[in-house]
Motif scaffolding. Structure first.
Motif, mmCIF file in Angstrom:
data_model
loop_
_atom_site.group_PDB
_atom_site.id
_atom_site.type_symbol
_atom_site.label_atom_id
_atom_site.label_comp_id
_atom_site.label_asym_id
_atom_site.label_seq_id
_atom_site.Cartn_x
_atom_site.Cartn_y
_atom_site.Cartn_z
ATOM 1 N N UNK A 126 0.820 -1.213 0.000
ATOM 2 C CA UNK A 126 0.000 0.000 0.000
ATOM 3 C C UNK A 126 0.856 1.267 0.000
ATOM 4 N N UNK A 127 0.421 2.268 -0.739
ATOM 5 C CA UNK A 127 1.042 3.590 -0.755
ATOM 6 C C UNK A 127 -0.061 4.607 -0.554
ATOM 7 N N UNK A 128 0.214 5.679 0.201
ATOM 8 C CA UNK A 128 -0.817 6.604 0.626
ATOM 9 C C UNK A 128 -0.296 8.039 0.582
ATOM 10 N N UNK A 129 -1.177 9.003 0.244
ATOM 11 C CA UNK A 129 -0.808 10.421 0.285
ATOM 12 C C UNK A 129 -2.033 11.257 0.613
ATOM 13 N N UNK A 130 -1.894 12.157 1.593
ATOM 14 C CA UNK A 130 -2.950 13.090 1.965
ATOM 15 C C UNK A 130 -2.324 14.476 2.153
ATOM 16 N N UNK A 131 -2.337 15.305 1.095
ATOM 17 C CA UNK A 131 -1.749 16.636 1.179
ATOM 18 C C UNK A 131 -2.729 17.669 1.744
ATOM 19 N N UNK A 132 -2.292 18.913 1.806
ATOM 20 C CA UNK A 132 -3.152 20.004 2.269
ATOM 21 C C UNK A 132 -4.213 20.335 1.222
ATOM 22 N N UNK A 133 -5.126 21.238 1.568
ATOM 23 C CA UNK A 133 -6.255 21.593 0.695
ATOM 24 C C UNK A 133 -5.783 22.097 -0.666
ATOM 25 N N UNK A 134 -6.587 21.802 -1.677
ATOM 26 C CA UNK A 134 -6.386 22.229 -3.059
ATOM 27 C C UNK A 134 -5.027 21.813 -3.613
ATOM 28 N N UNK A 135 -4.569 20.641 -3.202
ATOM 29 C CA UNK A 135 -3.311 20.076 -3.684
ATOM 30 C C UNK A 135 -3.589 18.653 -4.148
ATOM 31 N N UNK A 136 -3.063 18.292 -5.296
ATOM 32 C CA UNK A 136 -3.255 16.931 -5.796
ATOM 33 C C UNK A 136 -2.601 15.925 -4.850
ATOM 34 N N UNK A 137 -3.292 14.831 -4.614
ATOM 35 C CA UNK A 137 -2.733 13.713 -3.846
ATOM 36 C C UNK A 137 -2.096 12.770 -4.859
ATOM 37 N N UNK A 152 -1.403 -2.482 -10.373
ATOM 38 C CA UNK A 152 -2.249 -1.895 -9.343
ATOM 39 C C UNK A 152 -3.480 -2.774 -9.170
ATOM 40 N N UNK A 153 -3.753 -3.150 -7.918
ATOM 41 C CA UNK A 153 -4.902 -4.016 -7.654
ATOM 42 C C UNK A 153 -6.106 -3.237 -7.129
ATOM 43 N N UNK A 154 -5.859 -2.067 -6.504
ATOM 44 C CA UNK A 154 -6.976 -1.231 -6.071
ATOM 45 C C UNK A 154 -6.507 0.197 -5.827
ATOM 46 N N UNK A 155 -7.459 1.111 -5.935
ATOM 47 C CA UNK A 155 -7.237 2.517 -5.608
ATOM 48 C C UNK A 155 -8.386 2.940 -4.709
ATOM 49 N N UNK A 156 -8.056 3.487 -3.546
ATOM 50 C CA UNK A 156 -9.049 4.034 -2.628
ATOM 51 C C UNK A 156 -8.799 5.535 -2.552
ATOM 52 N N UNK A 157 -9.851 6.327 -2.612
ATOM 53 C CA UNK A 157 -9.685 7.780 -2.684
ATOM 54 C C UNK A 157 -10.864 8.451 -2.004
ATOM 55 N N UNK A 158 -10.714 9.733 -1.730
ATOM 56 C CA UNK A 158 -11.833 10.470 -1.169
ATOM 57 C C UNK A 158 -11.531 11.948 -1.035
ATOM 58 N N UNK A 159 -12.587 12.740 -1.031
ATOM 59 C CA UNK A 159 -12.522 14.178 -0.787
ATOM 60 C C UNK A 159 -13.363 14.478 0.445
ATOM 61 N N UNK A 160 -12.972 15.509 1.211
ATOM 62 C CA UNK A 160 -13.725 15.875 2.404
ATOM 63 C C UNK A 160 -14.939 16.741 2.088
ATOM 64 N N UNK A 161 -15.029 17.258 0.874
ATOM 65 C CA UNK A 161 -16.155 18.079 0.425
ATOM 66 C C UNK A 161 -16.314 17.863 -1.078
ATOM 67 N N UNK A 162 -17.396 18.354 -1.640
ATOM 68 C CA UNK A 162 -17.645 18.165 -3.072
ATOM 69 C C UNK A 162 -16.530 18.807 -3.895
ATOM 70 N N UNK A 163 -15.871 18.037 -4.752
ATOM 71 C CA UNK A 163 -14.785 18.574 -5.562
ATOM 72 C C UNK A 163 -15.310 19.416 -6.721
ATOM 73 N N UNK A 180 -9.832 18.881 0.672
ATOM 74 C CA UNK A 180 -8.660 18.006 0.805
ATOM 75 C C UNK A 180 -9.020 16.636 0.269
ATOM 76 N N UNK A 181 -8.005 15.954 -0.222
ATOM 77 C CA UNK A 181 -8.207 14.622 -0.748
ATOM 78 C C UNK A 181 -7.169 13.670 -0.219
ATOM 79 N N UNK A 182 -7.448 12.393 -0.362
ATOM 80 C CA UNK A 182 -6.510 11.349 0.053
ATOM 81 C C UNK A 182 -6.615 10.218 -0.940
ATOM 82 N N UNK A 183 -5.468 9.649 -1.268
ATOM 83 C CA UNK A 183 -5.457 8.518 -2.191
ATOM 84 C C UNK A 183 -4.570 7.424 -1.636
ATOM 85 N N UNK A 184 -4.980 6.192 -1.869
ATOM 86 C CA UNK A 184 -4.235 5.018 -1.434
ATOM 87 C C UNK A 184 -4.264 4.017 -2.572
#
Length: 103
Positions: free
Chosen positions: A4-15, A29-40, A95-99
């Motif tokens: 697994x590899x993960x990145x969660x940067x500050x607001x308005x920055x690509x993960x 790549x077997x899976x990608x998990x992602x999310x935003x804290x508000x509507x992108x 903000x977003x996060x990707x794994x």
């Protein structure tokens, strides 16, 4: 082996998760998990191998999402090329996060 590899940067920055070039094998790549804290405003997940887009999907809602690749996402010609997985920057207070999981 799943890595697994993960990145969660500050607001308005690509993960971004970068899988370094490997001279002996291509990345799968077997899976990608992602999310935003508000509507992108312009969300997306993009995967490139050696600078070439091999997968792209828009993301229009807040919250978590997951993409599974049962047979693996890979580029057969990507031997010794980096694979980059990007969750787009999506707005001033978003903000977003990707794994990624790969083998």
């Amino acid at each position: 082996i799943q890595n697994p590899d993960d990145h969660q940067p500050s607001a308005n920055t690509a993960a971004v998760v970068t899988l370094a070039a490997d001279s002996k094998q291509c990345h799968v790549i077997t899976s990608i998990t992602f999310g935003y804290n508000a509507t992108p405003t312009s969300g997306s997940v993009v995967v490139t191998a050696g600078g070439t887009t091999i997968f792209s999907v828009p993301v229009a809602a807040a919250g978590a999402g997951q993409i599974h690749f049962p047979y693996g996402l890979h580029n057969d010609s990507a031997l010794n090329e980096a694979v980059v997985v990007t969750l787009a920057a999506a707005g001033a207070s978003v903000t977003g996060r990707i794994n990624t999981t790969s083998c």
